[in-house]
Enzyme design. Structure first.
Site, mmCIF file in Angstrom:
data_model
loop_
_atom_site.group_PDB
_atom_site.id
_atom_site.type_symbol
_atom_site.label_atom_id
_atom_site.label_comp_id
_atom_site.label_asym_id
_atom_site.label_seq_id
_atom_site.Cartn_x
_atom_site.Cartn_y
_atom_site.Cartn_z
ATOM 1 C CB CYS A 129 19.969 13.712 25.544
ATOM 2 S SG CYS A 129 21.287 12.646 26.152
ATOM 3 C CB CYS A 132 23.561 14.894 25.932
ATOM 4 S SG CYS A 132 23.011 13.340 25.267
ATOM 5 C CG ASP A 133 21.908 18.592 26.147
ATOM 6 O OD1 ASP A 133 23.097 18.540 25.778
ATOM 7 O OD2 ASP A 133 20.940 18.496 25.373
#
Ligand code: NAP
Length: 299
Positions: A129, A132-133
Protein backbone atom coordinates in the site's frame (compact mmCIF):
# COMPACT_ATOMS: atom_id res chain seq x y z
CA UNK A 1 -29.33 -16.45 19.05
CA UNK A 2 -27.57 -13.16 18.29
CA UNK A 3 -29.04 -9.95 16.94
CA UNK A 4 -26.07 -9.48 14.63
CA UNK A 5 -23.35 -11.80 13.38
CA UNK A 6 -20.40 -10.04 11.79
CA UNK A 7 -18.13 -12.06 9.53
CA UNK A 8 -14.62 -10.65 9.66
CA UNK A 9 -12.72 -8.93 12.48
CA UNK A 10 -10.94 -6.24 10.49
CA UNK A 11 -11.53 -2.52 10.84
CA UNK A 12 -14.96 -2.63 9.15
CA UNK A 13 -16.18 -5.65 11.11
CA UNK A 14 -15.00 -4.47 14.53
CA UNK A 15 -16.30 -0.94 13.95
CA UNK A 16 -19.67 -2.47 13.07
CA UNK A 17 -19.46 -4.52 16.27
CA UNK A 18 -18.83 -1.41 18.38
CA UNK A 19 -21.77 0.44 16.83
CA UNK A 20 -24.18 -2.51 17.09
CA UNK A 21 -23.18 -3.27 20.69
CA UNK A 22 -23.55 0.38 21.69
CA UNK A 23 -27.07 0.23 20.22
CA UNK A 24 -27.83 -2.55 22.70
CA UNK A 25 -27.65 -5.48 20.28
CA UNK A 26 -26.04 -8.84 20.98
CA UNK A 27 -23.11 -9.33 18.62
CA UNK A 28 -20.96 -12.26 17.58
CA UNK A 29 -17.89 -11.66 15.38
CA UNK A 30 -16.53 -14.64 13.45
CA UNK A 31 -12.95 -14.42 12.20
CA UNK A 32 -11.16 -17.06 10.17
CA UNK A 33 -7.55 -15.90 10.47
CA UNK A 34 -6.25 -12.85 12.31
CA UNK A 35 -8.02 -10.31 14.47
CA UNK A 36 -7.55 -6.84 13.03
CA UNK A 37 -7.40 -7.81 9.37
CA UNK A 38 -4.97 -6.27 6.90
CA UNK A 39 -4.10 -3.23 9.01
CA UNK A 40 -2.47 -5.38 11.65
CA UNK A 41 0.38 -5.99 9.17
CA UNK A 42 1.04 -2.29 8.56
CA UNK A 43 4.07 -1.11 10.56
CA UNK A 44 2.76 2.44 10.97
CA UNK A 45 -0.60 4.10 10.43
CA UNK A 46 -0.40 7.86 9.98
CA UNK A 47 -3.54 8.64 8.00
CA UNK A 48 -6.36 7.90 10.45
CA UNK A 49 -8.01 11.11 11.72
CA UNK A 50 -6.79 12.30 15.14
CA UNK A 51 -4.18 9.54 15.48
CA UNK A 52 -0.82 10.98 14.44
CA UNK A 53 0.96 7.64 14.46
CA UNK A 54 0.17 4.13 15.64
CA UNK A 55 1.30 0.67 14.64
CA UNK A 56 -1.29 -1.33 12.71
CA UNK A 57 -1.25 -4.07 15.34
CA UNK A 58 -1.84 -1.57 18.17
CA UNK A 59 -4.68 0.00 16.19
CA UNK A 60 -6.24 -3.45 15.77
CA UNK A 61 -5.69 -4.39 19.43
CA UNK A 62 -7.34 -1.15 20.60
CA UNK A 63 -10.34 -1.70 18.39
CA UNK A 64 -10.70 -5.30 19.54
CA UNK A 65 -10.49 -4.25 23.21
CA UNK A 66 -13.07 -1.53 22.59
CA UNK A 67 -15.49 -4.07 21.09
CA UNK A 68 -14.80 -6.70 23.80
CA UNK A 69 -15.43 -4.17 26.59
CA UNK A 70 -18.88 -3.60 25.09
CA UNK A 71 -19.71 -7.30 25.38
CA UNK A 72 -19.03 -8.27 21.77
CA UNK A 73 -18.22 -11.99 21.49
CA UNK A 74 -15.60 -13.26 19.08
CA UNK A 75 -14.96 -16.78 17.82
CA UNK A 76 -12.09 -17.86 15.61
CA UNK A 77 -14.15 -19.89 13.16
CA UNK A 78 -14.09 -19.99 9.34
CA UNK A 79 -17.52 -19.41 7.79
CA UNK A 80 -18.50 -21.99 5.19
CA UNK A 81 -22.10 -21.01 4.33
CA UNK A 82 -24.87 -18.56 5.21
CA UNK A 83 -28.57 -19.31 4.93
CA UNK A 84 -31.29 -16.66 4.70
CA UNK A 85 -34.58 -16.69 6.60
CA UNK A 86 -36.33 -14.75 9.35
CA UNK A 87 -33.68 -16.36 11.51
CA UNK A 88 -30.45 -16.44 9.53
CA UNK A 89 -27.91 -19.21 9.91
CA UNK A 90 -24.15 -18.92 9.69
CA UNK A 91 -22.37 -22.24 9.24
CA UNK A 92 -18.71 -22.54 10.18
CA UNK A 93 -16.18 -25.35 10.19
CA UNK A 94 -17.08 -25.77 13.87
CA UNK A 95 -20.87 -25.52 13.92
CA UNK A 96 -23.78 -23.22 13.21
CA UNK A 97 -24.84 -19.85 14.70
CA UNK A 98 -28.22 -18.12 14.41
CA UNK A 99 -28.97 -14.42 14.15
CA UNK A 100 -31.42 -11.80 12.95
CA UNK A 101 -29.01 -10.16 10.55
CA UNK A 102 -25.54 -10.56 9.11
CA UNK A 103 -22.80 -8.08 8.27
CA UNK A 104 -20.16 -9.44 5.90
CA UNK A 105 -16.82 -7.68 6.38
CA UNK A 106 -14.37 -10.18 4.98
CA UNK A 107 -12.03 -7.61 3.39
CA UNK A 108 -9.65 -8.48 0.59
CA UNK A 109 -6.28 -10.04 0.35
CA UNK A 110 -3.55 -8.32 -1.58
CA UNK A 111 -2.35 -10.61 -4.31
CA UNK A 112 1.26 -11.55 -3.74
CA UNK A 113 3.95 -11.48 -6.40
CA UNK A 114 4.85 -15.04 -5.59
CA UNK A 115 8.57 -14.24 -5.27
CA UNK A 116 10.61 -16.32 -2.86
CA UNK A 117 11.08 -14.62 0.58
CA UNK A 118 8.35 -12.06 -0.21
CA UNK A 119 6.53 -12.77 3.05
CA UNK A 120 9.75 -12.51 5.07
CA UNK A 121 10.16 -8.87 4.01
CA UNK A 122 6.60 -7.67 4.64
CA UNK A 123 6.97 -4.58 6.86
CA UNK A 124 10.74 -4.73 6.26
CA UNK A 125 10.85 -3.19 2.81
CA UNK A 126 7.92 -4.92 1.11
CA UNK A 127 4.59 -3.11 1.23
CA UNK A 128 1.23 -3.58 -0.49
CA UNK A 129 0.00 0.00 0.00
CA UNK A 130 1.80 3.11 -1.27
CA UNK A 131 -0.78 5.45 0.28
CA UNK A 132 -0.26 3.84 3.70
CA UNK A 133 3.51 3.35 3.68
CA UNK A 134 4.92 5.63 0.95
CA UNK A 135 5.88 8.42 3.35
CA UNK A 136 8.31 6.08 5.12
CA UNK A 137 10.40 6.00 1.93
CA UNK A 138 10.76 9.75 1.48
CA UNK A 139 13.99 10.53 -0.41
CA UNK A 140 14.69 6.83 -0.97
CA UNK A 141 14.74 4.46 -3.93
CA UNK A 142 11.75 2.21 -4.40
CA UNK A 143 10.10 -0.01 -7.00
CA UNK A 144 6.47 -0.67 -7.78
CA UNK A 145 5.58 -4.07 -9.22
CA UNK A 146 2.47 -4.29 -11.42
CA UNK A 147 0.86 -2.79 -14.48
CA UNK A 148 -2.70 -1.97 -13.44
CA UNK A 149 -4.15 1.38 -12.41
CA UNK A 150 -3.14 0.83 -8.79
CA UNK A 151 0.51 0.30 -9.75
CA UNK A 152 0.49 3.33 -12.06
CA UNK A 153 -1.08 5.49 -9.35
CA UNK A 154 1.32 4.18 -6.73
CA UNK A 155 4.32 4.96 -8.94
CA UNK A 156 3.04 8.50 -9.55
CA UNK A 157 2.42 9.06 -5.85
CA UNK A 158 5.83 7.72 -4.86
CA UNK A 159 7.61 9.79 -7.54
CA UNK A 160 6.54 12.88 -5.59
CA UNK A 161 8.32 11.78 -2.42
CA UNK A 162 11.04 9.31 -3.40
CA UNK A 163 14.35 9.98 -5.09
CA UNK A 164 13.87 7.25 -7.67
CA UNK A 165 10.97 4.97 -8.59
CA UNK A 166 11.24 1.88 -10.78
CA UNK A 167 8.00 0.56 -12.23
CA UNK A 168 8.48 -3.12 -12.95
CA UNK A 169 5.86 -4.79 -15.14
CA UNK A 170 5.84 -8.22 -16.75
CA UNK A 171 4.55 -7.00 -20.13
CA UNK A 172 5.35 -4.02 -22.37
CA UNK A 173 1.79 -2.67 -22.31
CA UNK A 174 -0.12 -1.64 -19.23
CA UNK A 175 -3.47 -2.93 -18.02
CA UNK A 176 -4.00 0.50 -16.45
CA UNK A 177 -5.00 3.67 -18.31
CA UNK A 178 -2.77 4.87 -21.14
CA UNK A 179 -2.92 8.47 -19.91
CA UNK A 180 -1.57 7.48 -16.49
CA UNK A 181 1.25 5.50 -18.11
CA UNK A 182 2.09 8.39 -20.45
CA UNK A 183 2.28 10.77 -17.49
CA UNK A 184 4.75 8.45 -15.76
CA UNK A 185 6.97 8.42 -18.85
CA UNK A 186 7.42 12.20 -18.46
CA UNK A 187 8.55 11.99 -14.83
CA UNK A 188 12.34 12.27 -14.61
CA UNK A 189 12.72 10.11 -11.50
CA UNK A 190 10.56 7.24 -12.82
CA UNK A 191 12.17 4.40 -14.78
CA UNK A 192 9.98 1.84 -16.51
CA UNK A 193 11.33 -1.69 -16.37
CA UNK A 194 9.08 -3.54 -18.80
CA UNK A 195 8.84 -7.15 -19.97
CA UNK A 196 10.46 -7.96 -16.67
CA UNK A 197 9.77 -10.32 -13.79
CA UNK A 198 11.11 -10.03 -10.27
CA UNK A 199 12.86 -13.32 -9.69
CA UNK A 200 14.58 -12.70 -6.35
CA UNK A 201 14.48 -10.40 -3.34
CA UNK A 202 17.78 -9.52 -1.64
CA UNK A 203 18.55 -8.58 1.97
CA UNK A 204 19.22 -10.02 5.42
CA UNK A 205 16.89 -8.39 7.98
CA UNK A 206 15.40 -5.91 5.50
CA UNK A 207 15.00 -5.68 1.74
CA UNK A 208 18.03 -4.25 -0.07
CA UNK A 209 17.09 -4.93 -3.68
CA UNK A 210 15.56 -7.18 -6.31
CA UNK A 211 16.73 -9.20 -9.25
CA UNK A 212 14.68 -8.70 -12.42
CA UNK A 213 14.90 -10.84 -15.52
CA UNK A 214 13.28 -10.29 -18.89
CA UNK A 215 9.98 -12.14 -19.23
CA UNK A 216 11.45 -14.31 -21.98
CA UNK A 217 13.95 -15.62 -19.44
CA UNK A 218 16.89 -13.71 -20.91
CA UNK A 219 18.99 -11.01 -19.28
CA UNK A 220 18.85 -10.32 -15.56
CA UNK A 221 19.90 -7.27 -13.51
CA UNK A 222 20.08 -6.41 -9.83
CA UNK A 223 18.34 -3.23 -8.71
CA UNK A 224 19.27 -1.88 -5.25
CA UNK A 225 16.12 -0.72 -3.42
CA UNK A 226 14.94 0.56 -0.05
CA UNK A 227 11.36 -0.51 -0.70
CA UNK A 228 9.24 -2.62 -3.00
CA UNK A 229 5.55 -1.84 -3.42
CA UNK A 230 3.71 -4.89 -4.70
CA UNK A 231 0.61 -3.74 -6.58
CA UNK A 232 -0.52 -6.74 -8.58
CA UNK A 233 -4.22 -6.71 -7.73
CA UNK A 234 -6.44 -7.74 -4.86
CA UNK A 235 -8.45 -10.85 -4.17
CA UNK A 236 -11.84 -10.71 -2.44
CA UNK A 237 -12.80 -13.83 -0.53
CA UNK A 238 -16.55 -13.96 -0.98
CA UNK A 239 -17.05 -17.26 -2.78
CA UNK A 240 -18.82 -18.89 0.20
CA UNK A 241 -21.56 -16.25 -0.05
CA UNK A 242 -21.99 -16.51 -3.82
CA UNK A 243 -25.06 -18.80 -3.67
CA UNK A 244 -27.01 -16.12 -1.84
CA UNK A 245 -25.42 -12.71 -2.21
CA UNK A 246 -24.80 -10.99 -5.54
CA UNK A 247 -21.14 -10.60 -6.46
CA UNK A 248 -19.68 -8.55 -9.31
CA UNK A 249 -17.45 -10.08 -12.00
CA UNK A 250 -14.37 -9.57 -9.79
CA UNK A 251 -15.94 -11.30 -6.78
CA UNK A 252 -16.83 -8.19 -4.73
CA UNK A 253 -20.23 -8.09 -2.98
CA UNK A 254 -22.56 -5.76 -4.84
CA UNK A 255 -23.56 -3.10 -2.30
CA UNK A 256 -23.63 0.69 -2.39
CA UNK A 257 -22.77 3.30 0.23
CA UNK A 258 -25.75 2.07 2.31
CA UNK A 259 -23.96 -1.32 2.59
CA UNK A 260 -27.20 -3.15 1.62
CA UNK A 261 -26.86 -6.32 -0.43
CA UNK A 262 -29.54 -7.94 -2.59
CA UNK A 263 -30.74 -9.86 0.51
CA UNK A 264 -32.70 -8.05 3.22
CA UNK A 265 -30.88 -8.19 6.54
CA UNK A 266 -27.52 -9.05 5.00
CA UNK A 267 -25.09 -6.15 4.74
CA UNK A 268 -21.56 -5.81 3.32
CA UNK A 269 -19.00 -3.45 4.85
CA UNK A 270 -15.45 -2.46 3.97
CA UNK A 271 -13.11 -3.71 1.28
CA UNK A 272 -15.23 -6.79 0.43
CA UNK A 273 -17.93 -4.68 -1.25
CA UNK A 274 -17.95 -2.83 -4.57
CA UNK A 275 -16.31 0.55 -3.99
CA UNK A 276 -13.55 2.70 -5.44
CA UNK A 277 -11.55 3.67 -2.32
CA UNK A 278 -10.38 0.93 0.02
CA UNK A 279 -8.80 2.59 3.05
CA UNK A 280 -8.90 2.24 6.84
CA UNK A 281 -11.14 5.31 7.06
CA UNK A 282 -13.62 4.00 4.48
CA UNK A 283 -13.70 0.61 6.23
CA UNK A 284 -14.54 2.30 9.53
CA UNK A 285 -17.20 4.41 7.80
CA UNK A 286 -18.77 1.30 6.26
CA UNK A 287 -18.73 -0.50 9.61
CA UNK A 288 -20.79 2.24 11.22
CA UNK A 289 -23.19 2.53 8.26
CA UNK A 290 -23.77 -1.24 8.10
CA UNK A 291 -24.27 -1.55 11.87
CA UNK A 292 -26.82 1.26 12.00
CA UNK A 293 -28.63 -0.24 9.00
CA UNK A 294 -28.67 -3.59 10.81
CA UNK A 295 -30.02 -1.98 13.99
CA UNK A 296 -32.73 -0.32 11.92
CA UNK A 297 -33.55 -3.66 10.23
CA UNK A 298 -33.89 -5.47 13.55
CA UNK A 299 -36.12 -2.68 14.83
P1 NAP B 1 -5.37 -5.09 -11.87
O1 NAP B 1 -6.01 -4.09 -12.75
O2 NAP B 1 -5.94 -6.46 -11.79
O3 NAP B 1 -3.84 -5.18 -12.33
C1 NAP B 1 -2.97 -6.09 -11.76
C2 NAP B 1 -1.63 -5.96 -12.46
O4 NAP B 1 -0.71 -6.80 -11.81
C3 NAP B 1 -1.68 -6.36 -13.94
O5 NAP B 1 -0.91 -5.46 -14.70
C4 NAP B 1 -1.04 -7.74 -13.93
O6 NAP B 1 -0.25 -8.00 -15.06
C5 NAP B 1 -0.09 -7.65 -12.76
N1 NAP B 1 0.11 -8.94 -12.11
C6 NAP B 1 -0.83 -9.79 -11.60
N2 NAP B 1 -0.24 -10.84 -11.01
C7 NAP B 1 1.10 -10.66 -11.16
C8 NAP B 1 2.24 -11.41 -10.77
N3 NAP B 1 2.14 -12.55 -10.05
N4 NAP B 1 3.47 -10.91 -11.06
C9 NAP B 1 3.61 -9.75 -11.74
N5 NAP B 1 2.56 -8.99 -12.14
C10 NAP B 1 1.32 -9.45 -11.86
O7 NAP B 1 -5.29 -4.61 -10.32
P2 NAP B 1 -5.26 -3.13 -9.69
O8 NAP B 1 -4.29 -2.27 -10.38
O9 NAP B 1 -5.13 -3.35 -8.22
O10 NAP B 1 -6.72 -2.56 -9.97
C11 NAP B 1 -7.87 -3.26 -9.50
C12 NAP B 1 -9.11 -2.58 -10.09
O11 NAP B 1 -9.26 -1.28 -9.53
C13 NAP B 1 -9.00 -2.39 -11.60
O12 NAP B 1 -10.26 -2.54 -12.16
C14 NAP B 1 -8.53 -0.97 -11.73
O13 NAP B 1 -8.84 -0.36 -12.96
C15 NAP B 1 -9.27 -0.32 -10.57
N6 NAP B 1 -8.58 0.90 -10.16
C16 NAP B 1 -8.98 2.06 -10.72
C17 NAP B 1 -8.34 3.23 -10.39
C18 NAP B 1 -8.78 4.51 -11.01
O14 NAP B 1 -8.23 5.54 -10.73
N7 NAP B 1 -9.76 4.46 -11.85
C19 NAP B 1 -7.27 3.22 -9.50
C20 NAP B 1 -6.87 2.02 -8.95
C21 NAP B 1 -7.52 0.84 -9.30
P3 NAP B 1 -0.93 -8.25 -16.50
O15 NAP B 1 -1.43 -6.93 -16.95
O16 NAP B 1 0.17 -8.81 -17.31
O17 NAP B 1 -2.04 -9.25 -16.24
Amino acid sequence: MYDVIIIGAGCAGLTAAVYAARAGKSVLVLEAENIGGQISFSPKVENFPSIKQISGSEFADNLFEQASALGVELELERVTKIVDGEIKKVYTEDGVHECRCIIIATGVKHRQLGAEREEDFVGKGVSYCAICDGAFYKGKTVAVAGGGNSALQSAALLSGMCEKVYLIHRRDTFRGEQAKADELRTMPNVELVLNSIITDLAGEDALTGVTVCTSQGGECRDIPLDGLFVSVGQIPENSVFADLVELDESGYIVAGEDCKTNIKGIFAAGDCRTKSIRQLTTAAADGSVAALAAVDFIG
